[in-house]
Design an enzyme around this catalytic site. Structure first.
Site, PDB file in Angstrom:
ATOM      1  N   GLU B  56       6.232   1.842 -12.363  1.00 46.05           N
ATOM      2  CA  GLU B  56       4.831   2.048 -11.970  1.00 46.05           C
ATOM      3  C   GLU B  56       4.675   3.098 -10.876  1.00 46.05           C
ATOM      4  O   GLU B  56       3.574   3.564 -10.622  1.00 46.05           O
ATOM      5  CB  GLU B  56       4.169   0.732 -11.550  1.00 46.05           C
ATOM      6  CG  GLU B  56       4.650   0.148 -10.253  1.00 46.05           C
ATOM      7  CD  GLU B  56       5.245  -1.236 -10.478  1.00 46.05           C
ATOM      8  OE1 GLU B  56       5.996  -1.405 -11.459  1.00 46.05           O
ATOM      9  OE2 GLU B  56       4.948  -2.129  -9.677  1.00 46.05           O
ATOM     10  N   ILE B  57       5.773   3.488 -10.260  1.00 45.75           N
ATOM     11  CA  ILE B  57       5.707   4.571  -9.278  1.00 45.75           C
ATOM     12  C   ILE B  57       5.326   5.887  -9.947  1.00 45.75           C
ATOM     13  O   ILE B  57       4.917   6.840  -9.292  1.00 45.75           O
ATOM     14  CB  ILE B  57       7.050   4.696  -8.516  1.00 45.75           C
ATOM     15  CG1 ILE B  57       6.941   5.640  -7.328  1.00 45.75           C
ATOM     16  CG2 ILE B  57       8.168   5.124  -9.432  1.00 45.75           C
ATOM     17  CD1 ILE B  57       8.181   5.685  -6.451  1.00 45.75           C
TER      18      ILE B  57
END
Lengths: 239, 230, 239, 230
Positions: B56-57
């Protein structure tokens, strides 16, 4: 258009007491370490810091906390993962010396994007029926419930990029992009530290990640290369 | 409160095998996000399969953890670990990452849990006993719980002190309501259906009564109940 | 993951009557001409088309209008610039054969982004006090007025890209990016026609504009090279 | 309704010179969007200056119109014209383009007008006589009018049939309320101030009465009234 500054100190010189500052990056990737160091030296007080975390993920905030420059943190992951490890921030929070505002990550970044995009607020499904919904408008669209979340527009954003030009165009590398593009959009004054400062026309215009219009100042820095692996025990990461 | 008959720490399958069981649940061609903690172990069991992991980064087609000489400070996952790229990889901002998550583009999110209720409510971010009040490490958990098309929880069946984690109502602060589709524990596989919790698989050597004894809500026993196969 | 299709006809075969379809591109840049041609051949009826314009800017919509495949158009620039030139669309609209819904451009694209990003609605300052505000909630935040606008999630999006890979990752060229990224995000099924279909790993991952997760089908096409300058008189452009 | 004494088509400065006057209004270091129509002529007068033109289709540092052999079908402006790149150029999506515009990042928008009111209301997208009803070519005009820090209108002072375009209240459908900061016409330069319309410059050979005669609302005459200089 020459938005290049000669030093990080000059680039952040006008940060004022009570300013709201968004800090991009996460852990080793894309965190504006040099600008944050300069801010710790510059000494502006009573700051509101908008940042992913104040645990391991953004340890650089500790420089500001140690100096007592921070009044409030707006983040999505305030603490060490393990409840038994208490960070400097958590100590100051429990002592009532700082405030903390937490948003779900997607809401956190969307509030910043909205601030940059002229959107006053938006309806997100995230947080409905949780503590996050307290005090917020909840409203159904097509039978599904959403929370109204409002935009944030900080006074400053500090971002870190791999490459920049004097127009402020920025290119990030790999996962160091992370929070930086939306934070750059959101702020009144965005200051970018870049590992490489190149001339106008040297960045392929199809490959610019942050258009220069969002970046008011650019400053060349040495690539921070800080080993923080000592902070992260495998046990902690997998619990 | 049920007094657990079986301390979770001494029986059942290991975390690695729980992760293997979750991996078997993931269809080829899926986009998957693995939450921080136990869920990251799932990545060990899907190497070489046609599954795209999102970090999700801001990354799709995240590869295995980086070995010493591959480590690149610009290439990490949401657990602060250096990772690698797989072919077909791409990077994007956190804003776009959560547009993907919240917008229903992720097929599966695998999340850890502190408590799961019989309605599929999930609590995963805050233990009141921590003294942290209403603040806590929400991170991406609420968006993933709300946004993924299917949410699989991977968790020990009971806490370290033997309390049930599968409960009638979550006491801990919620991550999201009615979001969990499947629960994989060290003892069983349980599906959240409209009628309640459907016990579908149990670890070899245990009975449905054993599972019920460490589960607060009444379980519905699947007519197709099977041994948890790996 | 292999999202490559052998032909445009196969890629759009399941478009159904009454579908809502977003078409990316503008004029010569980034318009999915080949997919639209295929749709004209395929013949699905009663379509709602979401597109920038139906004048010169997106003349390819005419292929669908001539076939009477269109029930409604959602756009931001429906007509020829000059009121004295009446397009096929304007004829059909005046005859009551099609419907038209117009949004300001920024609202139009933000509605699509919202649809793709799981946001139910957002407050924009654009359109306050105008015909656009009719029937919409108007609300003040910090003393400034905003309109509530709702998300759109089409069934399909057709986009055009310079390069794609079997994962659906897309790279656009120059201003042909335009509407394509947000439309790709917004749709249930996004179909990309690409000038170059390359293998996995052949696109630099830092340079992907649309992550493959937003693209369900990719099909290689010849680069459309259509001279539409004849349609645009200098007089018309400068009036 | 004022009966105009001076048909706009036969006197005053040309569109090219109106554009030159607008160009002089733009400070170095500005980000500027030029609307479709007369505003695009401004680009002829700022070549070589330190001004960044945005094309709302998704481009910063837009260069001059492309010559025959430079034409590239992927590189056009919002008026369907092939254009060129300048150094420092970058491309982005329409979504990001209008984030810039609506988010207050554009210093100046130069827009055409059908009518401008004494309060700075702008009407620029729909003539009821067209028979197009409530639909019309809004395009980016409403976002630019609302979002740019400064809105400069460039327009003939009167319509082709001699009706005033600077009016007490706009009769045509509005683009945005109270958005116009400066009006540059073939006859005059007028600033919208809180008290009304401030006449600041007039074309050589005309009197303030001449301008008033073709302007519906009462003009405030600037104490520093000047000849419109080019």
């Amino acid at each position: 258009m020459n938005r290049a500054y000669p030093s990080v100190d000059e680039a952040i010189a006008d940060v004022f007491d009570n300013a709201t500052i968004a800090l991009g990056g996460f852990f080793t990737a894309g965190s504006p370490i040099r600008l944050t160091e300069a801010l710790a030296n510059q000494g502006a007080k009573n700051l509101t810091i908008i940042v992913q975390s104040v645990g391991i993920g953004n340890w650089e905030v500790n420089m500001l906390l140690e100096n007592r420059q921070v009044r409030k943190v707006i983040c999505n992951y305030p603490f060490f993962r393990s409840a038994s490890r208490v960070s400097l921030f958590e100590q100051q929070l429990r002592a009532g010396e700082v405030e903390c505002e937490v948003y779900p990550l997607g809401t956190f970044i969307e509030k910043l994007r909205a601030g940059g995009a002229g959107i006053a607020g938006f309806y997100t499904p995230t947080g409905v029926g949780t503590l996050v919904a307290e005090g917020k408008e909840c409203r159904a669209f097509n039978g599904k419930e959403y929370l109204l979340e409002l935009a944030i527009s900080p006074d400053f954003a500090f971002v870190h990029a791999y490459k920049g030009d004097p127009y402020g165009n920025l290119v990030y590398r790999e996962t160091s992009r992370n929070y930086n593009p939306e934070m750059a959009m959101s702020a009144n004054i965005t200051i970018a530290e870049v590992e490489n400062l190149v001339g106008p026309g040297e960045i392929n215009p199809d490959q610019v990640h942050t258009p220069g219009i969002f970046v008011q100042r650019v400053v060349k820095v040495d690539r921070p290369d800080i080993d923080v692996t000592i902070e992260v025990s495998p046990e902690e990461m997998n619990t | 409160m049920v007094t657990p008959a079986l301390p979770g720490s001494v029986i059942g399958i290991s975390r690695e095998l729980m992760a293997l069981r979750v991996a078997a649940e993931i269809e080829d061609g899926s986009y998957v996000n693995l939450g921080i903690g136990i869920p990251t172990l799932v990545s060990n069991w899907i190497e070489g399969r046609d599954i795209v992991l999102q970090s999700e980064i801001g990354m799709l087609n995240t590869g295995p953890l980086a070995e010493a000489d591959q480590i690149d400070q610009d290439l990490i996952n949401a657990s602060c670990q250096p990772v690698t790229e797989l072919p077909g990889c791409c990077y994007f901002s956190i804003g776009e990452s959560f547009a993907m998550i919240r917008g229903g583009h992720m097929d599966i999110a695998v999340l850890g849990a502190m408590q799961v209720s019989e309605k599929g409510d999930l609590a995963s971010w805050n233990v009141p006993a921590s003294g942290r009040g209403k603040t806590g490490n929400i991170g991406g958990s609420m968006d993933l719980a709300v946004g993924a098309r299917k949410v699989i929880v991977i968790t020990e069946h009971v806490t370290r002190t033997g309390e049930p984690k599968i409960v009638r109502e979550c006491i801990y602060p919620l991550t999201a309501r009615k979001c969990v589709n499947l629960i994989v524990t060290n003892l069983a596989v349980i599906e959240v259906v409209s009628e309640g919790l459907l016990l579908k698989e149990i670890v070899a050597g245990l009975t449905t009564e054993d599972i019920q004894a460490v589960t607060e809500p009444r379980l519905i026993i699947s007519p197709d109940l099977k041994e948890l196969a790996l």
